[in-house]
Design a protein around this motif. Structure first.
Motif: not given
Lengths: 238, 302
Positions: A89, A108, A111-113, A115-118, A120, A123-124, A142, B4, B6-7
Motif C-alpha cells: 500500500f 481509499e 486501495a481501489e487501485l 484492488a483493480w490490479v488484483g 486488494g 495491501m499489507d 505506483r 467488485r 473495494i477492500p
C-alpha cells in the motif's frame, strides 16, 4: 547522450510523443532503450541537444522545477524499484505521499487501485514476499496512482510469464484508453504485434520509427537481427 | 474499474520512508553522546569557574585589609584596634575588625606549624575592613588617616588578587566556550558525515522518491527528522552522564586547591536549564547538519 567521458550511447534522435498515444520502444539489449527512457522520465540530462517536455526544455530546466514535471510522468522500472521496507500500500501511495498529501486523503483511492490490479488482498504485504508478477503490478499501481499524463514502462513484462505479460499489456491499453500517453519498452515482438501502435526501434544509438500497421503503405518487416534474443528469425517477421 | 467490492485500506499510519538503519546508528549515537557529555562538562566547568571567580572577586572588591607592621616599642594589637577605629570613621566603610596575634599565628600555622612560634617573634596584624555596598574603596583616605595617626600601617585593596582571579575566570570562560564550540563543530561534522553515508547507502530510496516527484526539501526533511531524533537521544544520554559525573565530583572529597578547576554542581535553575537544553541543542545541531549535508549532496544530482 553519453555517460561521463564514454562513447555516445544515443545520437541524432528526434521524435515526438503525441498526447494520448501508445508507443512501443524496441531494440536489442544495450541499444540504449533504458538510457532513452531515463532521458524521458528526467533521470538524466542530455549531454547535448534538447528535450522539450510539456513545452519546457529539460536541458535548461532549473532543478527546483524538476519535481513538478516528474509528477506528470509515471515510470514502471524494469527492476521494479519497490521499497521493501514499505508495505504494498505504501509503495503504491508513494507519488501521492511525496506531494505532502495526508494518508486519509488518498487511502481509499490507493486501495481501489490496488484492488483493480488484483492486489486488494495483499495491501499489507511486504513487496519482497510477492511474486514477480505481483511486484510488477505494484510498480504499475505506483506509476499510475497520481494519474500521470505520460506512463513509461521499461520492460514491464520482462520478469513475468506470457499470460501475465498479456494481462499487463491489457492494463496499459486500458490506461491508454483513459488518456494516458504510454511508452512501452520491450523486446518481446509477440507483444508488439498485438497492437496497432507505432514502434520506435533503437539500434546502435539510432532511432527508427515505424508507423502503426494501419498507416503503413506496405508491410514492413521488423528488423529481425535486433530480436535474435527472442527466438528464431523467421518468427520475428510480421 | 470493476464493480467488485473495494477492500478497505490498511489501518495504521504510513510507514517511515527512510528504512531503519538497523545497528548502523549505534556507533554514531555513542560518538554523539560522548561529545555532548564532554560539551556539558566543559560548560559546567566554565560556569563553575565563573561563579567561583565572581564569589571570590566579590569578596575581594567589597573589603580592604589593613596590615599593621610591628614596631619596636609599640603595642601592635593596640595599633590594630586604633586602626579599626580610624577606619570606621572614613566615609564608605561599614565596619572594621581588628584581629589579634592569635589570628596572625593561625594564618601562618600551615607553614610554620602550631606552637612553634616564639612569643617575642614580631608578627604583622590584620584589620578586616568591610565596605558599604556600592562604595568605591577609600584607599587613599584611609591610608592618609592611618599615616596621620602615626601608625605603621598599609592598606591593601586586593586589586592584584582580584585582577588575577578575574583574568583566570575570563580564561576559563573563553576556554569553556571555545571547547563547547569545538565539540559542537565536531558533532556537526560527524553527523554530516553520517548523513552523507546514510544518503549514499539509501540511494535506491532517494531515486525512488525523486522519480516519484519528491522535492529535495522533502527528502532532506526525512534525514533532518531522523538525525534530530538521534541527536536528541544521544544528547539526553550525554547530559545525563554529565549530571552523574558532576554530582560524583561534587560529592567527592575535592582538595581545596582543585575546587577552582572542577565543575561545582549545584541544583540551581541555570545549570538545570543548561543541561535541559543540551539534548535540544544536540538535536538541532544534528538536524541542521544532516539537512545541509543532504541538501548539498542532492543538489549535485539531477
Amino acid at each position: 547522450m553519453r555517460y561521463g567521458r564514454g562513447p555516445e550511447v544515443l545520437r541524432d534522435l528526434s521524435f515526438d510523443l503525441p498526447r494520448g498515444s501508445f508507443q512501443f520502444l524496441t531494440g536489442p539489449s544495450g541499444a540504449g532503450k533504458t538510457s532513452l527512457l531515463k532521458l524521458i522520465y528526467l533521470a538524466m540530462k542530455p549531454s547535448s541537444g534538447s528535450i522539450s517536455f510539456f513545452g519546457q526544455d529539460t536541458a535548461t530546466l532549473p532543478r527546483e522545477d524538476l519535481p513538478l514535471l516528474r509528477r506528470r510522468v509515471g515510470v514502471v522500472f524494469q527492476e521494479f524499484k519497490l521499497l521493501n521496507h514499505l508495505s504494498v500500500f505504501d509503495n503504491a501511495a508513494l507519488p501521492l505521499r511525496v506531494t505532502g498529501r495526508k494518508r486519509s486523503e488518498y487511502a481509499e483511492d490507493v486501495a481501489e487501485l490496488l484492488a483493480w490490479v488484483g492486489l486488494g488482498d495483499r495491501m499489507d504485504a511486504n513487496p519482497a514476499t510477492l511474486s514477480g508478477g505481483e511486484q510488477q503490478r505494484v510498480a504499475i499501481a505506483r506509476a499510475v496512482v497520481a494519474q500521470p499524463e505520460i506512463l513509461i514502462a521499461d520492460e514491464p513484462t520482462g520478469n513475468v510469464d506470457s499470460d501475465m505479460a498479456m494481462r499487463l499489456l491489457r492494463l496499459f491499453v486500458e490506461l491508454n484508453k483513459l488518456g494516458t500517453t504510454i511508452v512501452f519498452a520491450t523486446h518481446d515482438l509477440q507483444l508488439v504485434r498485438l497492437l496497432d501502435a507505432p514502434v520506435m526501434t533503437l539500434s546502435n544509438g539510432h532511432l527508427h520509427i515505424r508507423p502503426p500497421r494501419s498507416q503503413r503503405l506496405r508491410p514492413e518487416p521488423l528488423e529481425s537481427e535486433v530480436y535474435v534474443e527472442d527466438g528464431p528469425a523467421e518468427d520475428e517477421h510480421e | 474499474m470493476s464493480d467488485r467490492q473495494i477492500p478497505p485500506p490498511p489501518k495504521g499510519g504510513a510507514g517511515a520512508l527512510l528504512p531503519p538503519d538497523a545497528g548502523r546508528d549505534r556507533p554514531l549515537f555513542l560518538v554523539a553522546a560522548i561529545l555532548v557529555f564532554l560539551a556539558c562538562i566543559a560548560a559546567l566547568g566554565a560556569r563553575g569557574a565563573i561563579v567561583q571567580a565572581q564569589a571570590w572577586t566579590s569578596d575581594l572588591e567589597t573589603s580592604l585589609t589593613i596590615q599593621i607592621r610591628p614596631v619596636e616599642g609599640r603595642d601592635t594589637e593596640a595599633d590594630a584596634r586604633q586602626a579599626a577605629e580610624i577606619a570606621t570613621e572614613i566615609e564608605g566603610i561599614a565596619a572594621a575588625t581588628a584581629h589579634g596575634r592569635d589570628h596572625a599565628e593561625a594564618l601562618i600555622a600551615p607553614w610554620l606549624g602550631q606552637d612553634n612560634l616564639p612569643d617575642d617573634l614580631p608578627l604583622p596584624l590584620l584589620v578586616d575592613v568591610e565596605l558599604n555596598p556600592g562604595s568605591a574603596p577609600p584607599v587613599e583616605a584611609l591610608q592618609s588617616a592611618l599615616d596621620e595617626a602615626g601608625l605603621a600601617a598599609s592598606v591593601d585593596d586586593h586589586a592584584r588578587w582580584a585582577g588575577a582571579v578575574k583574568r583566570a575566570a575570563g580564561l576559563a570562560r573563553t576556554l569553556g566556550i571555545s571547547l563547547l564550540a569545538l565539540l559542537m563543530g565536531a558533532a556537526a561534522a560527524v553527523i554530516a558525515f553520517a548523513a552523507r553515508a546514510s544518503l549514499a547507502a539509501r540511494i535506491d530510496v532517494i531515486d525512488a522518491l525523486h522519480l516519484s516527484g519528491a522535492e529535495d526539501g522533502f527528502i532532506a526533511q526525512l534525514f533532518q527528522r531522523r538525525f534530530f531524533m538521534l541527536g536528541l537521544k544521544s544528547g539526553t544520554a550525554g547530559a545525563l552522564i554529565a549530571v552523574i559525573v558532576s554530582l560524583l565530583v561534587s560529592w567527592g572529597d575535592t582538595p581545596a586547591d582543585m575546587l577552582f578547576f572542577l565543575p561545582r554542581w549545584s541544583m540551581n535553575p541555570f545549570e538545570l536549564l543548561m543541561l535541559g537544553l543540551a539534548p535540544l541543542l544536540s538535536g538541532a545541531t544534528a538536524a541542521l547538519s544532516a539537512r545541509l549535508a543532504v541538501a548539498t549532496d542532492l543538489r549535485q544530482r539531477w
